[in-house]
Design an enzyme around this catalytic site. Structure first.
Site, PDB file in Angstrom:
ATOM      1  N   LYS A   1       9.208  12.370 -10.474  1.00 40.25           N
ATOM      2  CA  LYS A   1      10.318  12.692 -11.353  1.00 40.25           C
ATOM      3  C   LYS A   1      10.196  11.903 -12.667  1.00 40.25           C
ATOM      4  CE  LYS A   1      11.268  14.829  -7.533  1.00 40.25           C
ATOM      5  NZ  LYS A   1      12.110  14.266  -6.493  1.00 40.25           N
TER       6      LYS A   1
ATOM      7  N   ASP B   1      16.743   3.892  -3.271  1.00 43.64           N
ATOM      8  CA  ASP B   1      15.955   4.955  -3.899  1.00 43.64           C
ATOM      9  C   ASP B   1      16.486   5.113  -5.324  1.00 43.64           C
ATOM     10  OD1 ASP B   1      14.930   7.353  -4.851  1.00 43.64           O
ATOM     11  OD2 ASP B   1      14.950   8.329  -2.890  1.00 43.64           O
TER      12      ASP B   1
ATOM     13  N   ARG C   1      -9.715   3.743  -0.638  1.00 42.61           N
ATOM     14  CA  ARG C   1      -8.421   3.836   0.059  1.00 42.61           C
ATOM     15  C   ARG C   1      -7.718   2.476   0.052  1.00 42.61           C
ATOM     16  NH1 ARG C   1      -8.398   3.057   5.222  1.00 42.61           N
ATOM     17  NH2 ARG C   1     -10.243   4.310   5.628  1.00 42.61           N
TER      18      ARG C   1
ATOM     19  N   TYR D   1      18.719  11.993  -0.151  1.00 46.25           N
ATOM     20  CA  TYR D   1      17.760  13.051  -0.482  1.00 46.25           C
ATOM     21  C   TYR D   1      17.373  13.818   0.789  1.00 46.25           C
ATOM     22  CZ  TYR D   1      13.409  15.256  -1.904  1.00 46.25           C
ATOM     23  OH  TYR D   1      12.407  16.170  -2.144  1.00 46.25           O
TER      24      TYR D   1
HETATM   25  C1  LIG Z   1      11.999  14.110  -5.013  1.00 50.95           C
HETATM   26  C2  LIG Z   1      12.684  12.973  -4.356  1.00 50.95           C
HETATM   27  C3  LIG Z   1      12.123  12.298  -3.255  1.00 50.95           C
HETATM   28  C4  LIG Z   1      10.822  12.746  -2.621  1.00 50.95           C
HETATM   29  O1  LIG Z   1       9.740  12.544  -3.461  1.00 50.95           O
HETATM   30  P1  LIG Z   1       8.398  13.440  -3.440  1.00 50.95           P
HETATM   31  O2  LIG Z   1       7.571  12.802  -4.498  1.00 50.95           O
HETATM   32  O3  LIG Z   1       8.810  14.849  -3.736  1.00 50.95           O
HETATM   33  O4  LIG Z   1       7.829  13.313  -2.058  1.00 50.95           O
HETATM   34  C5  LIG Z   1      12.807  11.213  -2.732  1.00 50.95           C
HETATM   35  N1  LIG Z   1      13.994  10.814  -3.240  1.00 50.95           N
HETATM   36  C6  LIG Z   1      14.579  11.451  -4.285  1.00 50.95           C
HETATM   37  C7  LIG Z   1      15.893  10.965  -4.790  1.00 50.95           C
HETATM   38  C8  LIG Z   1      13.950  12.538  -4.877  1.00 50.95           C
HETATM   39  O5  LIG Z   1      14.538  13.170  -5.900  1.00 50.95           O
END
Ligand SMILES: *Cc1c(COP(=O)(O)O)cnc(C)c1O
Length: 393
Positions: free
Chosen positions: A202, A177, A52, A104
């Site tokens: 993504k 982000d 961890r 988001y």
């Molecule tokens: C999908 C997404 C998240 C969240 O991420 P997860 O891996 O699904 O928890 C945060 N910000 C954006 C812009 C996203 O597309």
């Protein structure tokens, strides 16, 4: 962290964090051991104690993420959402945060339904730069932005936000982000952000088979605090997921460039189509953020995401989303395969209609994640789906 003889993206993607083992393995093995031997109490044989706290695969991935964001430090988490949670948890109790309005959905949910219960209050605004001076309070500690936004792809001038925030209060950290662009198209730390975060689910992993999050920073104090919380909260990715994500990011530059090139052609086609009401794509000169995208994105590329309003209202959008043969109707984005979705009834269904439409998310809006299939095939697929809609409305 290892020093590479170059700062070129493609070379960093292949070599950063790619260490060999005792056997000289060219691809790192997956290290599943949860615990590591000590030679005397308190003296581990190697660099690790308990998985961890740190694990070879996670460390390699973190090194690669840092390199791709041109950052000193990287940290990986169990999801993008866990990354967000750890950053917000790091704020002192009673802090105030400011976020862009069309953030988001999961981030909005965390701010409004979790962080507030821990004494962190958040203000949202759809005109950040104008509103910052009146929104900033003595206890403001965080400003949160996304560029381009989801799903209307509005672009924010990160340098301008950073300069404005720091002039108002040096103690505020600016978080970007960067999920929608990936580190290949933009490195927000170079524009004054303190922390850049990703849903690596993504583009960074890019194969729609891992949920994982990451952040990068140049600040030693932020890194130490967030690394402490990563271990204390335990929101860590598994060694296998870290390994898969590291494998995925080695082709990030090829995937994102291809997706962006196809997206540009598709967006240009959509813009002149008589079956389309309007198109949001930062690579189109008609886009409001085009000039910012030109200086903020590598080679001025618009990215792999497009959204557009189709004629025929909600019905038109529903029919279009079921008429494509290559674009799969599904949430998420940034994978090798092309996807499309209807935000009003899928990713953004939880937002009341009025608020949704105020930020441009109409019932007829379709969001597309362009994959890396053949460009002409993708274009043909969009054309035939649009003609199905045109014939039936
Ligand atoms: C999908 C997404 C998240 C969240 O991420 P997860 O891996 O699904 O928890 C945060 N910000 C954006 C812009 C996203 O597309």
């Amino acid at each position: 962290m290892g020093v590479l003889p170059t700062d070129k993206f493609a070379t960093k993607a292949i070599h950063a964090g790619a260490h060999t083992d005792l056997h000289g393995s060219v691809i790192e093995p997956i290290s599943l051991s949860t615990t590591f031997k000590q030679s005397s109490p308190g003296n581990p044989v190697g660099a690790y104690e308990y998985s961890r706290g740190q694990n070879p695969n996670r460390q390699n991935l973190e090194e690669a993420i840092a390199a791709l964001e041109s950052a000193k430090y990287g940290l990986a988490f169990s999801s993008g959402s866990a990354t967000t949670a750890v950053i917000v948890q790091s704020l002192p109790q009673g802090s105030h945060a400011i976020s862009i309005g069309d953030v988001y959905g999961g981030t909005h949910r965390y701010f409004t339904k979790v962080a507030n219960a821990h004494g962190v209050e958040t203000s949202f605004t759809n005109s950040l730069l104008e509103d910052l001076p009146k929104l900033v309070r003595d206890n403001t500690r965080l400003v949160w932005i996304e560029s381009p936004t989801n799903p209307t792809l509005q672009v924010t001038d990160i340098q301008q936000v950073a300069d404005t925030v720091k002039a108002l209060n040096e103690d505020i950290i600016l978080v970007v982000d960067n999920t929608f662009l990936s580190p290949y198209l933009s490195n927000p730390l170079n524009f004054g952000a303190d922390i850049v975060i990703h849903s690596a689910t993504k583009y960074i992993n890019g194969h729609s088979d891992v949920v994982l999050g990451a952040l990068a920073t140049n600040s030693t104090s932020l890194y130490e605090r967030l690394a402490f919380l990563q271990n204390a909260i335990g929101a860590i990715p598994s060694p296998f997921d870290a390994w898969l994500t590291h494998r995925g990011l080695k082709t990030l530059h090829l995937r994102v460039r291809q997706a962006a090139q196809s997206a540009q052609k598709i967006a240009e086609y959509l813009e002149q189509s008589e079956h389309v009401v309007s198109v949001n794509y930062p690579g189109l000169p008609s886009h409001r953020g085009y000039q910012i995208a030109q200086k903020q994105h590598r080679d001025g590329l618009g990215g792999g995401m497009i959204s557009f309003r189709v004629k025929g209202g909600a019905q038109g959008a529903a029919l279009l989303s079921q008429s494509t043969r290559l674009f799969t109707l599904a949430e998420s984005l940034g994978g090798i395969e092309s996807l499309l979705e209807v935000p009003a009834v899928m990713t953004h269904a939880g937002i009341p209609k009025e608020a949704r439409e105020a930020s441009g998310v109409y019932d007829d809006l379709v969001r597309v994640s362009v994959g890396i299939e053949d460009t002409d095939d993708l274009l043909e697929d969009i054309k035939q789906a649009l003609s199905v809609v045109a014939e039936s409305i």
